[in-house]
Design a protein around this motif. Structure first.
Motif, short mmCIF file in Angstrom:
data_model
loop_
_atom_site.label_atom_id
_atom_site.label_comp_id
_atom_site.label_asym_id
_atom_site.label_seq_id
_atom_site.Cartn_x
_atom_site.Cartn_y
_atom_site.Cartn_z
N THR A 384 18.47 42.10 42.10
CA THR A 384 19.79 41.49 41.91
C THR A 384 20.65 42.24 40.90
OG1 THR A 384 18.72 39.97 40.37
CG2 THR A 384 19.03 39.23 42.64
N ARG A 385 20.02 42.96 39.99
CA ARG A 385 20.82 43.74 39.03
C ARG A 385 21.62 44.81 39.75
NH1 ARG A 385 17.85 47.11 34.36
NH2 ARG A 385 17.17 48.24 36.22
N ASP A 386 20.99 45.47 40.72
CA ASP A 386 21.72 46.48 41.50
C ASP A 386 22.86 45.84 42.29
OD1 ASP A 386 20.15 48.59 40.66
OD2 ASP A 386 18.74 48.42 42.34
N MET A 387 22.60 44.66 42.88
CA MET A 387 23.66 43.96 43.60
C MET A 387 24.83 43.63 42.68
SD MET A 387 21.52 41.33 45.98
CE MET A 387 23.01 40.74 46.76
N ARG A 388 24.51 43.16 41.49
CA ARG A 388 25.56 42.83 40.51
C ARG A 388 26.38 44.05 40.16
NH1 ARG A 388 23.01 42.21 34.92
NH2 ARG A 388 23.14 44.48 35.18
N ASN A 389 25.70 45.15 39.84
CA ASN A 389 26.41 46.35 39.41
C ASN A 389 27.26 46.95 40.53
OD1 ASN A 389 25.18 46.02 36.94
ND2 ASN A 389 23.61 47.58 37.29
N MET A 390 26.75 46.94 41.75
CA MET A 390 27.51 47.50 42.85
C MET A 390 28.70 46.62 43.24
SD MET A 390 26.00 50.30 43.07
CE MET A 390 25.43 50.10 41.37
N SER A 391 28.60 45.33 42.93
CA SER A 391 29.74 44.44 43.15
C SER A 391 30.85 44.72 42.15
CB SER A 391 29.30 42.98 43.05
OG SER A 391 28.41 42.65 44.09
N VAL A 392 30.47 45.12 40.94
CA VAL A 392 31.48 45.55 39.97
C VAL A 392 32.25 46.74 40.51
CG1 VAL A 392 31.85 46.54 37.69
CG2 VAL A 392 30.22 44.68 37.96
N VAL A 393 31.53 47.71 41.04
CA VAL A 393 32.17 48.89 41.61
C VAL A 393 33.10 48.50 42.76
CG1 VAL A 393 31.77 51.06 42.84
CG2 VAL A 393 30.27 50.40 40.94
N SER A 394 32.62 47.59 43.63
CA SER A 394 33.41 47.16 44.77
C SER A 394 34.71 46.49 44.33
CB SER A 394 32.59 46.20 45.64
OG SER A 394 33.33 45.75 46.75
N LEU A 395 34.64 45.62 43.31
CA LEU A 395 35.84 44.95 42.82
C LEU A 395 36.84 45.94 42.23
CD1 LEU A 395 37.47 42.42 42.09
CD2 LEU A 395 36.08 42.21 40.01
N VAL A 396 36.34 46.89 41.44
CA VAL A 396 37.23 47.88 40.84
C VAL A 396 37.92 48.71 41.93
CG1 VAL A 396 37.31 49.98 39.43
CG2 VAL A 396 35.96 48.00 38.66
N VAL A 397 37.17 49.13 42.93
CA VAL A 397 37.75 49.91 44.03
C VAL A 397 38.79 49.08 44.78
CG1 VAL A 397 37.24 50.98 46.26
CG2 VAL A 397 35.75 51.42 44.29
N TYR A 398 38.49 47.81 45.01
CA TYR A 398 39.43 46.92 45.72
C TYR A 398 40.74 46.79 44.95
CZ TYR A 398 41.48 42.35 46.83
OH TYR A 398 42.35 41.32 47.12
N LEU A 399 40.64 46.51 43.65
CA LEU A 399 41.86 46.33 42.85
C LEU A 399 42.68 47.61 42.79
CD1 LEU A 399 40.46 44.16 39.92
CD2 LEU A 399 41.91 43.41 41.81
N ALA A 400 42.00 48.74 42.72
CA ALA A 400 42.72 50.02 42.73
C ALA A 400 43.44 50.22 44.06
CB ALA A 400 41.74 51.17 42.47
N ALA A 401 42.76 49.85 45.16
CA ALA A 401 43.38 49.98 46.48
C ALA A 401 44.57 49.05 46.63
CB ALA A 401 42.34 49.70 47.57
N VAL A 402 44.44 47.82 46.12
CA VAL A 402 45.58 46.88 46.15
C VAL A 402 46.76 47.46 45.38
CG1 VAL A 402 46.40 44.65 45.31
CG2 VAL A 402 44.22 44.80 46.50
N TYR A 403 46.47 47.99 44.18
CA TYR A 403 47.53 48.56 43.34
C TYR A 403 48.26 49.70 44.03
CZ TYR A 403 49.70 50.86 39.31
OH TYR A 403 50.60 51.44 38.45
N VAL A 404 47.52 50.52 44.77
CA VAL A 404 48.12 51.68 45.42
C VAL A 404 48.76 51.32 46.76
CG1 VAL A 404 47.62 53.92 46.46
CG2 VAL A 404 46.56 53.30 44.27
N LEU A 405 48.08 50.51 47.55
CA LEU A 405 48.49 50.30 48.94
C LEU A 405 49.45 49.14 49.16
CD1 LEU A 405 45.02 50.87 50.67
CD2 LEU A 405 46.91 52.51 50.44
N MET A 406 49.30 48.04 48.43
CA MET A 406 50.11 46.86 48.71
C MET A 406 51.60 47.08 48.44
SD MET A 406 49.25 42.86 47.88
CE MET A 406 50.20 42.62 46.38
N PRO A 407 51.98 47.76 47.35
CA PRO A 407 53.42 47.98 47.15
C PRO A 407 54.06 48.84 48.25
CG PRO A 407 52.21 48.33 45.10
CD PRO A 407 51.19 48.22 46.19
N ARG A 408 53.26 49.70 48.84
CA ARG A 408 53.81 50.62 49.85
C ARG A 408 53.74 50.04 51.26
NH1 ARG A 408 52.19 57.05 50.59
NH2 ARG A 408 53.61 57.47 52.34
#
Length: 443
Positions: A384-408
């Motif tokens: 579960t530690r790996d699942m937790r850590n990889m979910s952190v990565v997934s959230l950061v990538v998602y927020l970055a994608a929202v920041y870049v893609l949603m305004p455009r």
């Protein structure tokens, strides 16, 4: 040296399907229920009630799935105990998870006022949608102990490969919920309050049926052997596993909740359309969960039996069938997506808005496959530690994608960001997978 599993535990396509098919069928009733909830409210011909049920359901799902570890953690821990032949621990685990469910549910009821206050501070919906959603949530939260208990009961049954019992449980809960939806909303005219009351009744009766289906736990005295139930080492391990899963659930739910809130920023029309389209995502998730749950059981039992070969075979065979299901879903959404949207709402403007984003629904099954299946593998292994850590990565990538893609790209950019988060989670978990086999070899 790894232990060779008994022939009766051989992993075959038949065994995979025997575990998975009842889960797929039972899970299929859940998005059907969501579609009926949306559909009966959609017959009112207004966007606001649809959006209110959508926002209300997302908020409650977010709260309840903070305790989703009772399903996931229970399956992994019970499967490993079964693989190791520790039937006393299998029974003691059910007692532990039911105690957690009762305490958590009572706490949510006691804290409902601040929970509702915080939820509506975060939700940027219109005043009409917020008022309707507040009424919906205020009713449904009273079944919290029963809803949370359902997670643990389901996880315990799945770990024992008793998936037909899970099917019976889900058919009862969701079938009753659908019938009461139709009666309360269309027959009695109770509106979204009727949808909420129907769900409360279904969850309360479902918890009772679930306890009856798990009665075999009572055949072993360990279910009430309090020194074993409260064994410090086992409680510590359970706390570690469940804490990691809870954090992981919070991170993933942050993605889903923020998706709903970002969508609401485009107005009630897009909010309603996104809620309808999320039924496609839920259909995919629940269909794949049947095979992800199978991976949990097979991987957990393989680790308990110390068989790296069985671990790999279970993961691959469950994923093979998951891929077939994903392909069928993608084709179905491509051909019949518009028809499904029209069934779920009679509002022409909502229908037109939802159709704009249908191509994303075709991509969801194939893009999300790796993330959903590897979740099952890692839950069964209780990594579960790996699942937790990889979910952190997934959230950061998602927020970055929202920041870049949603305004455009607007709402299209938001949907793209959601799919990118699936890719990130699947890729990072795949990177961690080889360590599971190494651990099985060392066991």
């Amino acid at each position: 040296m790894a232990k060779t599993m008994h022939s009766k535990d051989t992993i075959t396509h038949k065994r995979v399907l025997t575990i998975a098919v009842p889960i797929v069928l039972s899970n299929a009733t859940v998005p059907i229920l969501g579609a009926v909830d949306t559909g009966v409210v959609g017959q009112l011909g207004l966007a606001a009630p649809i959006g209110a049920v959508g926002i209300g359901a997302v908020i409650l799902a977010s709260v309840y799935w903070l305790f989703g570890f009772l399903r996931m953690g229970t399956t992994g821990l019970v499967a490993q105990a079964r693989g190791a032949g520790d039937l006393g621990e299998v029974s003691a685990l059910l007692t532990r998870v039911m105690m957690i469910a009762v305490v958590a549910g009572v706490a949510l009821i006691a804290l409902q006022v601040p929970i509702l206050w915080a939820a509506f501070k975060l939700a940027p919906a219109s005043a009409e949608v917020e008022t309707l959603a507040r009424s919906y949530i205020g009713i449904r939260i009273w079944s919290a102990p029963f809803a949370i208990a359902g997670f643990g009961l389901t996880g315990w049954l799945i770990a024992g490969e008793r998936t037909r019992a899970v099917l019976v449980l889900q058919l009862w809960m969701n079938g009753l919920n659908i019938l009461l939806d139709l009666w309360f909303v269309l027959g009695l005219g109770w509106g979204i309050e009727g949808v909420a009351i129907a769900t409360v009744i279904a969850e309360v009766t479902g918890a009772g049926l679930g306890l009856f289906l798990c009665r075999s736990a009572l055949t072993h005295p360990a279910w009430k052997a309090w020194p074993k139930v409260f064994d410090p080492a086992r409680l510590l391990n359970m706390a570690r596993v469940n804490t990691d899963i809870m954090i992981r659930s919070i991170l993933l739910l942050a993605i889903m909740v923020s998706f709903a809130f970002f969508g609401a920023s485009f107005g009630d029309l897009t909010l309603a359309a996104n809620h309808i389209l999320m039924q496609f995502v839920e259909i995919t998730a629940y269909a794949l969960d049947g095979f992800a749950f199978t991976a949990e059981v097979l991987v957990g039992q393989a680790l308990g039996a110390r068989s790296a070969l069985a671990l790999r075979r279970g993961a691959l065979m469950a994923s093979f069938w998951g891929l077939l299901v994903c392909t069928v879903l993608a084709v179905t959404f491509a051909v019949f997506g518009g028809v499904i949207v029209d069934i779920m709402t009679t509002a022409p403007d909502v229908q037109a808005e939802a159709r704009r984003f249908l191509p994303w629904m075709v991509s969801v099954p194939l893009v999300g496959l790796a993330a959903w299946m590897l979740d099952g593998v890692f839950i069964g292994a209780t990594r579960t530690r790996d699942m937790r850590n990889m979910s952190v990565v997934s959230l950061v990538v998602y927020l970055a994608a929202v920041y870049v893609l949603m305004p455009r790209f607007g709402a299209h950019g938001l949907w793209a960001a959601l799919l990118i988060s699936y890719i990130a989670r699947g890729a990072t978990l795949a990177w961690k997978y080889p360590a599971l086999e190494r651990d099985a070899h060392r066991s």
